[in-house]
Design a protein around this motif. Structure first.
Motif, mmCIF file in Angstrom:
data_model
loop_
_atom_site.group_PDB
_atom_site.id
_atom_site.type_symbol
_atom_site.label_atom_id
_atom_site.label_comp_id
_atom_site.label_asym_id
_atom_site.label_seq_id
_atom_site.Cartn_x
_atom_site.Cartn_y
_atom_site.Cartn_z
ATOM 1 N N GLU A 187 -6.779 89.215 142.670
ATOM 2 C CA GLU A 187 -7.793 88.751 143.620
ATOM 3 C C GLU A 187 -8.854 89.819 143.874
ATOM 4 O O GLU A 187 -10.061 89.543 143.840
ATOM 5 C CB GLU A 187 -7.108 88.376 144.940
ATOM 6 C CG GLU A 187 -8.052 87.972 146.051
ATOM 7 C CD GLU A 187 -7.333 87.797 147.370
ATOM 8 O OE1 GLU A 187 -7.831 87.019 148.202
ATOM 9 O OE2 GLU A 187 -6.281 88.445 147.590
ATOM 10 N N ALA A 188 -8.397 91.055 144.109
ATOM 11 C CA ALA A 188 -9.334 92.154 144.389
ATOM 12 C C ALA A 188 -10.235 92.427 143.189
ATOM 13 O O ALA A 188 -11.450 92.642 143.345
ATOM 14 C CB ALA A 188 -8.551 93.408 144.767
ATOM 15 N N LEU A 189 -9.670 92.422 141.988
ATOM 16 C CA LEU A 189 -10.463 92.678 140.790
ATOM 17 C C LEU A 189 -11.467 91.556 140.541
ATOM 18 O O LEU A 189 -12.614 91.807 140.165
ATOM 19 C CB LEU A 189 -9.543 92.849 139.573
ATOM 20 C CG LEU A 189 -8.548 94.018 139.621
ATOM 21 C CD1 LEU A 189 -7.734 94.073 138.338
ATOM 22 C CD2 LEU A 189 -9.275 95.339 139.845
ATOM 23 N N ALA A 190 -11.044 90.321 140.756
ATOM 24 C CA ALA A 190 -11.941 89.186 140.517
ATOM 25 C C ALA A 190 -13.110 89.186 141.494
ATOM 26 O O ALA A 190 -14.269 89.035 141.093
ATOM 27 C CB ALA A 190 -11.158 87.874 140.621
ATOM 28 N N MET A 191 -12.820 89.367 142.762
ATOM 29 C CA MET A 191 -13.888 89.341 143.764
ATOM 30 C C MET A 191 -14.873 90.498 143.577
ATOM 31 O O MET A 191 -16.088 90.317 143.703
ATOM 32 C CB MET A 191 -13.282 89.363 145.163
ATOM 33 C CG MET A 191 -12.579 88.067 145.549
ATOM 34 S SD MET A 191 -13.724 86.667 145.725
ATOM 35 C CE MET A 191 -14.435 87.021 147.346
ATOM 36 N N THR A 192 -14.345 91.673 143.265
ATOM 37 C CA THR A 192 -15.231 92.822 143.036
ATOM 38 C C THR A 192 -16.118 92.589 141.825
ATOM 39 O O THR A 192 -17.323 92.875 141.850
ATOM 40 C CB THR A 192 -14.403 94.105 142.842
ATOM 41 O OG1 THR A 192 -13.556 94.303 143.976
ATOM 42 C CG2 THR A 192 -15.300 95.318 142.661
ATOM 43 N N SER A 193 -15.540 92.056 140.778
ATOM 44 C CA SER A 193 -16.309 91.837 139.549
ATOM 45 C C SER A 193 -17.406 90.790 139.740
ATOM 46 O O SER A 193 -18.488 90.902 139.163
ATOM 47 C CB SER A 193 -15.374 91.423 138.401
ATOM 48 O OG SER A 193 -14.795 90.145 138.634
ATOM 49 N N ILE A 194 -17.145 89.788 140.559
ATOM 50 C CA ILE A 194 -18.170 88.771 140.831
ATOM 51 C C ILE A 194 -19.329 89.380 141.605
ATOM 52 O O ILE A 194 -20.504 89.088 141.344
ATOM 53 C CB ILE A 194 -17.553 87.579 141.589
ATOM 54 C CG1 ILE A 194 -16.552 86.845 140.690
ATOM 55 C CG2 ILE A 194 -18.638 86.615 142.066
ATOM 56 C CD1 ILE A 194 -15.700 85.819 141.424
ATOM 57 N N ALA A 195 -18.998 90.224 142.581
ATOM 58 C CA ALA A 195 -20.046 90.910 143.353
ATOM 59 C C ALA A 195 -20.926 91.750 142.435
ATOM 60 O O ALA A 195 -22.158 91.772 142.574
ATOM 61 C CB ALA A 195 -19.402 91.791 144.428
ATOM 62 N N LEU A 196 -20.310 92.440 141.505
ATOM 63 C CA LEU A 196 -21.062 93.269 140.566
ATOM 64 C C LEU A 196 -21.931 92.421 139.647
ATOM 65 O O LEU A 196 -23.107 92.737 139.401
ATOM 66 C CB LEU A 196 -20.086 94.110 139.728
ATOM 67 C CG LEU A 196 -19.274 95.161 140.484
ATOM 68 C CD1 LEU A 196 -18.156 95.701 139.607
ATOM 69 C CD2 LEU A 196 -20.164 96.303 140.967
ATOM 70 N N PHE A 197 -21.372 91.341 139.144
ATOM 71 C CA PHE A 197 -22.088 90.459 138.218
ATOM 72 C C PHE A 197 -23.359 89.912 138.870
ATOM 73 O O PHE A 197 -24.469 90.021 138.329
ATOM 74 C CB PHE A 197 -21.160 89.317 137.800
ATOM 75 C CG PHE A 197 -21.741 88.363 136.790
ATOM 76 C CD1 PHE A 197 -21.577 88.591 135.428
ATOM 77 C CD2 PHE A 197 -22.442 87.234 137.186
ATOM 78 C CE1 PHE A 197 -22.105 87.708 134.486
ATOM 79 C CE2 PHE A 197 -22.967 86.350 136.256
ATOM 80 C CZ PHE A 197 -22.804 86.586 134.905
ATOM 81 N N ASP A 198 -23.215 89.320 140.052
ATOM 82 C CA ASP A 198 -24.381 88.771 140.735
ATOM 83 C C ASP A 198 -25.317 89.876 141.213
ATOM 84 O O ASP A 198 -26.544 89.692 141.257
ATOM 85 C CB ASP A 198 -23.934 87.913 141.920
ATOM 86 C CG ASP A 198 -23.599 86.486 141.506
ATOM 87 O OD1 ASP A 198 -23.740 86.160 140.313
ATOM 88 O OD2 ASP A 198 -23.188 85.694 142.375
#
Length: 457
Positions: free
Chosen positions: A303-314
């Motif tokens: 969960e932590a990795l997915a949410m962080t990666s989405i923030a970075l992507f956008d």
């Protein structure tokens, strides 16, 4: 002979008993923590450094791989909520979970499926995956469960890969290169490599949560002027003065957050690249470190990795949208023309326009997301850069780390202050928008990780 027979029988009974225990469910305890997820991400970072992916493209690879791993956690635990139907264009589908599955293994399989498909050096990722599978097999997971788990991971991973095909990335590979403008205030390639502008069309990539690339458009940059009494000249002179009088701590901060995969070195007539981690890779490293510090299980880690990666992507899409709209000249170019022709920044200037600061945007987007998950006063030891020859740094919150990452670009001599301040604002907006749009827990407040983080303080 009788004693030998008895001992042999006892050994066989013991082995049979252990196997029976495994068959009865002891193997279900295997892979409960997030160690394998973090190891897979670390390897992905290594491969992307080897392949020299740009920061925006690297963020795309992190995001889709992490989303795939997370979606398996959703299947394993009904308290988690799928991102299908929440992320832009991520269509809902069903997966067969009627057979027995070891979900941590399936999550890992989904991660490797996507990550391997999005990089160049597939053999490096496959070798790491195969080594992990051999180790996992020794944990006693029954063969049929092992096969079921890999099949589910394959299925989830393929669904995510189908999702990637509609984000305009492949089409953008054939878009025209950036054309250098002749006006004196626009960005120009910088030494030593004078590389062309990286990803000038990144704003055309489909966002994951943002309504559009320019949803949080920044205030216009300072109007260009070479007049020594102008605001622009003053901002450039500030960079010049800061870099000329750096303290050791400021220089250490600049190098710690450099994260420039394009650093070129020149020795005589030879030019060669020094491969480094991207800023997104640094923050994904922080997400992994924080997950381990908080003793999260594999689901919380995913969960932590997915949410962080989405923030970075956008964050990268929003930032690049502004970079190639304003196309602001870098301090190195301006200072060499109008202040001191021999001046050099501490860090090598990256090959894209100045405004806004990418570090400021993505660091603050990631910090808002991680603060939501782990709490406002979460202490962590950032050892992300140790592998690249730099010491650790410690922080008492993600926002303080983001603040340091942002100001490091002034110390490095590659950004003016408005790009840093306005970039941080943009990143905060991106992170908060993500948290408002995507819910990963059915209780809609994602409080579980933060509560656990409070327990370990």
């Amino acid at each position: 002979m009788k004693q030998v027979f008895i001992k042999t029988t006892l050994i066989l009974l013991l082995v049979g008993s252990l196997m029976a225990c495994q068959e009865n469910g002891d193997y279900k305890e295997a892979m409960k923590d997030g160690a394998y997820q973090i190891s897979a991400q670390t390897k992905l970072t290594d491969v992307m450094i080897h392949d020299i992916f740009s920061p925006p493209v690297a963020s795309r690879i992190y995001a889709y791989s992490s989303i795939a791993a997370y979606e398996v956690a959703v299947l394993a635990d009904s308290s988690y909520q799928s991102m299908m139907g929440q992320l832009n264009g991520f269509e809902k589908t069903n997966f067969d979970t009627s057979v027995e599955i070891h979900y941590p293994l399936a999550s890992l399989a989904a991660y490797y499926k996507v990550a391997t498909a999005l990089i160049f050096s597939e053999e490096m990722m496959n070798a790491h995956y195969n080594t992990a599978l051999k180790e996992i097999k020794s944990k006693g997971i029954p063969s049929k469960v092992f096969e079921n788990s890999l099949a589910l991971g394959e299925s989830v991973g393929q669904h995510v890969l189908d999702y990637t095909k509609k984000d305009n990335y492949h089409q953008s590979r054939s878009f025209e290169k950036y054309t250098i403008r002749n006006d004196p205030g626009s960005w120009q390639p910088t030494p030593p490599a004078y590389m062309e502008g990286i990803e000038p069309h990144w704003s055309k990539i489909r966002t994951l949560t943002l309504d559009s690339a320019n949803q949080f458009i920044s205030a216009p940059p300072t109007v260009f002027s070479s007049d020594s009494s102008s605001q622009f000249f003053s901002e450039a002179k500030e960079v010049f003065n800061i870099v000329s009088n750096l303290t050791k701590e400021q220089k250490d901060i600049a190098f710690f957050w450099d994260c420039n995969p394009y650093k070129m070195n020149v020795k005589g007539h030879v030019m060669f690249a020094e491969k480094k981690i991207t800023p997104g890779g640094h923050w994904m490293g922080i997400a992994g470190i924080s997950s381990k510090t908080a003793n999260l299980d594999w689901k919380g880690t995913s969960e932590a990795l997915a949410m962080t990666s989405i923030a970075l992507f956008d964050g990268f899409i929003a930032c690049w949208d502004e970079k190639y709209r304003s196309v602001v000249i870098r301090p190195e170019t301006y200072i060499n023309r109008f202040i001191d022709e021999d001046w050099l920044p501490v860090l090598q200037t990256p090959p894209f326009p100045e405004y806004t600061s990418g570090h400021s945007v993505v660091s603050n987007a990631a910090a808002e997301t991680l603060t939501h998950l782990f709490g406002d006063s979460f202490h962590f030891v950032d050892s992300t850069e140790v592998a690249y020859g730099l010491p650790i740094r410690e922080f008492n919150s993600f926002r303080l780390a983001a603040e340091e990452a942002a100001i490091s670009r002034l110390y490095g001599g590659i950004h003016y202050m408005p790009a840093i301040v306005n970039g941080a604002t943009k990143g905060t907006h991106v992170g908060n928008h993500l948290l408002a749009k995507v819910k990963t827990r059915k209780d809609e407040n994602n409080s579980a990780i933060a509560a656990k983080s409070e327990e370990i303080k």
